[in-house]
Structures are given as structure tokens and as C-alpha cells.
Design a protein around this motif. Structure first.
Motif, PDB file in Angstrom:
ATOM      1  N   ARG A 180       0.832  -1.214   0.000  1.00 22.55           N
ATOM      2  CA  ARG A 180       0.000   0.000   0.000  1.00 22.55           C
ATOM      3  C   ARG A 180       0.860   1.255   0.000  1.00 22.55           C
ATOM      4  NH1 ARG A 180      -4.730  -1.446   4.302  1.00 22.55           N
ATOM      5  NH2 ARG A 180      -5.901  -2.752   2.875  1.00 22.55           N
ATOM      6  N   CYS A 223      -2.741  15.203   0.723  1.00 30.65           N
ATOM      7  CA  CYS A 223      -2.328  15.022   2.110  1.00 30.65           C
ATOM      8  C   CYS A 223      -1.931  16.374   2.700  1.00 30.65           C
ATOM      9  CB  CYS A 223      -1.150  14.051   2.174  1.00 30.65           C
ATOM     10  SG  CYS A 223      -0.488  13.805   3.834  1.00 30.65           S
ATOM     11  N   GLU A 252      -8.483   6.473  -0.712  1.00 31.29           N
ATOM     12  CA  GLU A 252      -9.381   6.038   0.350  1.00 31.29           C
ATOM     13  C   GLU A 252      -9.343   4.520   0.413  1.00 31.29           C
ATOM     14  OE1 GLU A 252     -13.789   6.916   2.140  1.00 31.29           O
ATOM     15  OE2 GLU A 252     -13.290   7.622   0.138  1.00 31.29           O
ATOM     16  N   ARG A 302     -10.280   5.095   5.581  1.00 29.33           N
ATOM     17  CA  ARG A 302      -9.189   6.026   5.914  1.00 29.33           C
ATOM     18  C   ARG A 302      -8.689   6.662   4.631  1.00 29.33           C
ATOM     19  NH1 ARG A 302      -8.068   6.821  11.138  1.00 29.33           N
ATOM     20  NH2 ARG A 302      -5.935   7.350  10.632  1.00 29.33           N
ATOM     21  N   HIS A 303      -8.070   7.805   4.771  1.00 32.98           N
ATOM     22  CA  HIS A 303      -7.412   8.479   3.653  1.00 32.98           C
ATOM     23  C   HIS A 303      -5.918   8.310   3.883  1.00 32.98           C
ATOM     24  CE1 HIS A 303     -11.103  10.365   2.238  1.00 32.98           C
ATOM     25  NE2 HIS A 303     -11.413  10.491   3.508  1.00 32.98           N
ATOM     26  N   ILE A 304      -5.242   7.696   2.909  1.00 30.81           N
ATOM     27  CA  ILE A 304      -3.831   7.356   3.069  1.00 30.81           C
ATOM     28  C   ILE A 304      -3.064   7.875   1.869  1.00 30.81           C
ATOM     29  CG2 ILE A 304      -2.177   5.449   3.295  1.00 30.81           C
ATOM     30  CD1 ILE A 304      -4.490   3.795   4.473  1.00 30.81           C
ATOM     31  N   HIS A 312       1.074   8.694   5.549  1.00 32.64           N
ATOM     32  CA  HIS A 312       0.213   9.481   6.422  1.00 32.64           C
ATOM     33  C   HIS A 312      -1.204   8.952   6.277  1.00 32.64           C
ATOM     34  CE1 HIS A 312       3.472  12.534   5.484  1.00 32.64           C
ATOM     35  NE2 HIS A 312       3.620  12.248   6.773  1.00 32.64           N
ATOM     36  N   SER A 313      -1.884   8.786   7.382  1.00 34.90           N
ATOM     37  CA  SER A 313      -3.216   8.188   7.386  1.00 34.90           C
ATOM     38  C   SER A 313      -4.160   9.087   8.170  1.00 34.90           C
ATOM     39  CB  SER A 313      -3.144   6.796   8.021  1.00 34.90           C
ATOM     40  OG  SER A 313      -4.412   6.208   8.071  1.00 34.90           O
ATOM     41  N   TRP A 314      -5.348   9.294   7.605  1.00 39.83           N
ATOM     42  CA  TRP A 314      -6.291  10.238   8.183  1.00 39.83           C
ATOM     43  C   TRP A 314      -7.692   9.650   8.214  1.00 39.83           C
ATOM     44  CZ3 TRP A 314      -3.443  14.390   9.573  1.00 39.83           C
ATOM     45  CH2 TRP A 314      -2.272  14.624   8.863  1.00 39.83           C
TER      46      TRP A 314
END
Length: 131
Positions: A12, A32, A41, A45-47, A52-54
């Protein structure tokens, strides 16, 4: 964690957004707030490719912080530009003063607009210190 799961997780971040054979989650059209890279997505999560993961909530907060930093940086640069133009205007001969005065006025106008924007977005209330 077994080897297959480890390979999926590592791929990923190092390869395409998903491991070979998995359905690729799509680009979100967002960037980001930490590094500016594209966000994918996956699993709610947004990666980004860096890792960085949000969550939705943390992304909103991080974008607000990034926006405030950007606005402060713009204010800082515009204030410097006004100071430089003022110095040049004081030392310039009569023939170039008009152009410098016009440029300084335009720069002050943009600076005022950004300060107004900061206030409207919650960034101008002293929450963060200027850069």
C-alpha cells in the motif's frame, strides 16, 4: 501478522495503492495536508503514498491547520514585500516612484484580503503564532 497480510500492508505504501490482485481504491481528489501527496481512500481512511493516514475528522482538522499555516506564510511574505517596496520607493528617483507606489498599494490590498480571509476561516484570532 502473516506474510500475505504484511505484503498487502507494505505494498500500500511502496507500490500502487493496493496489492496485486486487490481492487484498487480510488484517488479521493484530495491531497495530504502533511506532505501534499495524493490521498487514496481505503478501509474508511485516507492514506497517502508516504504513509500518512487520516480519518475523516482528523483530515478536516489537519487541512485546517495546513490552511492556517499557508495563510500565515502568505501574510509574512506579503508584509516583507511591502517593506521592500517601501524601501525601494524611498530610495528611488522620481521616475520610478509611481510604479513602486502602485505595486505597494496592490500588495497591501492582497495582504488585507488574506487577513480578512484568515479572520473568516478562524485563523486570524491568534490561535497560531505567525511564521
Amino acid at each position: 501478522m502473516d506474510d500475505a497480510e504484511l505484503i498487502r500492508e507494505v505494498s500500500r505504501f511502496l507500490g500502487p495503492p493496493s496489492a496485486p490482485g486487490e481492487a484498487a481504491d480510488g484517488l479521493t481528489g484530495l491531497s495530504c495536508p502533511e506532505c501534499g501527496g495524493p490521498l487514496y481512500e481505503t478501509a474508511g481512511r485516507h492514506i497517502c503514498r508516504v504513509g500518512h493516514s487520516w480519518s475523516e475528522e482528523s483530515l478536516v482538522d489537519a487541512q485546517a491547520d495546513a490552511m492556517e499555516r499557508a495563510l500565515w506564510a502568505a501574510v509574512h511574505r506579503l508584509e516583507e514585500r511591502v517593506r521592500i517596496l517601501d524601501r525601494l520607493e524611498r530610495s528611488a528617483g522620481k521616475r520610478s516612484r509611481g510604479d513602486l507606489l502602485e505595486e505597494a498599494a496592490r500588495t497591501r490590498h492582497v495582504l488585507d484580503a488574506i487577513r480578512t480571509l484568515q479572520t473568516r476561516t478562524g485563523g486570524g484570532d491568534g490561535g497560531l503564532l505567525p511564521l
